[in-house]
Scaffold this motif. Sequence first.
Motif, mmCIF file in Angstrom:
data_model
loop_
_atom_site.group_PDB
_atom_site.id
_atom_site.type_symbol
_atom_site.label_atom_id
_atom_site.label_comp_id
_atom_site.label_asym_id
_atom_site.label_seq_id
_atom_site.Cartn_x
_atom_site.Cartn_y
_atom_site.Cartn_z
ATOM 1 N N VAL A 191 44.032 37.560 45.551
ATOM 2 C CA VAL A 191 42.353 37.483 45.595
ATOM 3 C C VAL A 191 41.953 36.290 45.962
ATOM 4 N N ARG A 192 40.846 36.435 46.863
ATOM 5 C CA ARG A 192 40.746 35.060 47.737
ATOM 6 C C ARG A 192 39.137 35.028 47.236
ATOM 7 N N PHE A 193 38.988 33.711 46.817
ATOM 8 C CA PHE A 193 37.347 33.473 46.585
ATOM 9 C C PHE A 193 37.061 32.143 47.568
ATOM 10 N N GLU A 194 35.735 32.112 47.995
ATOM 11 C CA GLU A 194 35.184 31.039 48.850
ATOM 12 C C GLU A 194 33.780 30.806 48.252
ATOM 13 N N GLU B 61 49.827 30.607 32.026
ATOM 14 C CA GLU B 61 50.365 30.945 30.763
ATOM 15 C C GLU B 61 49.823 32.340 30.087
ATOM 16 N N ARG B 62 48.458 32.349 30.498
ATOM 17 C CA ARG B 62 47.589 33.616 30.069
ATOM 18 C C ARG B 62 47.564 34.731 30.944
ATOM 19 N N HIS B 63 47.725 34.481 32.106
ATOM 20 C CA HIS B 63 47.623 35.600 33.291
ATOM 21 C C HIS B 63 48.742 35.605 33.974
ATOM 22 N N ALA B 64 49.630 36.418 34.327
ATOM 23 C CA ALA B 64 50.878 36.318 34.858
ATOM 24 C C ALA B 64 50.814 36.319 36.412
ATOM 25 N N CYS B 65 50.157 34.969 36.833
ATOM 26 C CA CYS B 65 50.151 35.217 38.489
ATOM 27 C C CYS B 65 51.280 34.530 38.791
ATOM 28 N N LEU B 66 51.503 34.798 40.226
ATOM 29 C CA LEU B 66 52.821 34.169 41.147
ATOM 30 C C LEU B 66 52.544 33.098 41.671
ATOM 31 N N ALA C 206 32.381 26.770 53.584
ATOM 32 C CA ALA C 206 33.331 26.756 52.401
ATOM 33 C C ALA C 206 33.232 25.428 51.774
ATOM 34 N N ALA C 207 32.958 25.496 50.722
ATOM 35 C CA ALA C 207 33.299 23.815 49.693
ATOM 36 C C ALA C 207 34.754 24.122 49.002
ATOM 37 N N ILE C 208 34.986 25.497 48.668
ATOM 38 C CA ILE C 208 36.128 25.675 48.072
ATOM 39 C C ILE C 208 36.877 26.857 48.276
ATOM 40 N N LEU C 209 38.069 27.043 48.693
ATOM 41 C CA LEU C 209 38.924 28.253 48.490
ATOM 42 C C LEU C 209 40.004 28.334 47.536
ATOM 43 N N LEU C 210 39.838 29.656 47.049
ATOM 44 C CA LEU C 210 41.114 29.668 45.738
ATOM 45 C C LEU C 210 41.647 31.037 46.262
ATOM 46 N N GLU C 211 42.692 31.157 46.473
ATOM 47 C CA GLU C 211 43.751 32.103 46.760
ATOM 48 C C GLU C 211 44.794 32.325 45.319
ATOM 49 N N VAL C 212 44.695 33.599 44.826
ATOM 50 C CA VAL C 212 45.520 33.993 43.925
ATOM 51 C C VAL C 212 46.572 35.030 44.027
ATOM 52 N N CYS C 213 47.938 35.113 43.946
ATOM 53 C CA CYS C 213 48.724 36.380 44.172
ATOM 54 C C CYS C 213 49.106 36.672 42.675
ATOM 55 N N ALA C 214 49.170 37.792 42.460
ATOM 56 C CA ALA C 214 49.667 38.282 41.087
ATOM 57 C C ALA C 214 50.303 39.670 41.378
ATOM 58 N N ARG C 215 51.029 40.152 40.350
ATOM 59 C CA ARG C 215 51.532 41.330 40.365
ATOM 60 C C ARG C 215 50.502 42.664 40.454
ATOM 61 N N HIS C 216 49.204 42.321 39.712
ATOM 62 C CA HIS C 216 48.345 43.222 39.333
ATOM 63 C C HIS C 216 46.936 42.577 39.580
ATOM 64 N N ARG C 217 45.806 43.307 40.036
ATOM 65 C CA ARG C 217 44.410 42.687 40.379
ATOM 66 C C ARG C 217 43.857 42.106 39.106
ATOM 67 N N GLY C 218 44.193 42.711 37.847
ATOM 68 C CA GLY C 218 43.283 42.411 36.763
ATOM 69 C C GLY C 218 43.885 40.781 36.473
ATOM 70 N N GLU C 219 44.921 40.593 36.527
ATOM 71 C CA GLU C 219 45.449 39.130 36.349
ATOM 72 C C GLU C 219 44.975 38.146 37.327
ATOM 73 N N PHE D 90 41.977 38.442 39.150
ATOM 74 C CA PHE D 90 40.546 38.520 39.132
ATOM 75 C C PHE D 90 40.375 37.453 37.821
ATOM 76 N N ALA D 91 41.012 37.844 36.694
ATOM 77 C CA ALA D 91 40.712 36.892 35.781
ATOM 78 C C ALA D 91 41.058 35.333 35.836
ATOM 79 N N PHE D 92 42.142 34.998 36.379
ATOM 80 C CA PHE D 92 42.497 33.701 36.783
ATOM 81 C C PHE D 92 41.326 33.266 37.621
ATOM 82 N N VAL D 93 41.105 33.964 38.566
ATOM 83 C CA VAL D 93 40.013 33.518 39.425
ATOM 84 C C VAL D 93 38.655 32.770 39.013
ATOM 85 N N THR D 94 38.285 33.896 37.933
ATOM 86 C CA THR D 94 36.768 33.466 37.101
ATOM 87 C C THR D 94 37.266 32.799 36.183
ATOM 88 N N GLU D 95 38.477 32.573 35.685
ATOM 89 C CA GLU D 95 38.446 31.404 34.615
ATOM 90 C C GLU D 95 38.487 29.892 35.112
#
Length: 128
Positions: free
Chosen positions: A30-33, A70-75, A91-104, A106-111
């Motif tokens: 999941v990538r957020f800009e 600790e709450r979202h099992a991201c890699l 872009a002022a910020i770029l956030l990329e999160v890799c996880a086993r599943h999309r729910g983890e 997306f939750a990580f990025v939002t929080e």
Amino acid sequence: MQMTIDIVLQQEPLGSAGPETIPSGAGAVVRFEGRVRAEENGAIIPALDYEAYEPMARRQMEKIARELGERHACLSVRVRHRVGRVPVGEAAILLEVCARHRGEAFAFVTEFMNRLKQDVPIWKAVPK
């Protein structure tokens, strides 16, 4: 597997390349800009100036990432945040999160973004 964290504050444009490496087992990337809009508080603007207390900002972002990990099992999580002048549309910020599943992921990025705005010493202002 321990989550890897890579955080950089930089003046250069962030670019649009995807993750350099995707961890084994990642089923979601999941990538957020966050981009500078042409309007801030009802006024048309050409850019935003970002300032940061960089050592504390990096430490705080890492702390937030570890707590969320600790709450979202991201890699892995990769954060790039601009400092200095950022023109409209860039872009002022770029956030990329890799996880086993999309729910983890997306939750990580939002929080993470909610906590960043609340807890990290990075300030924005309209240039004068």
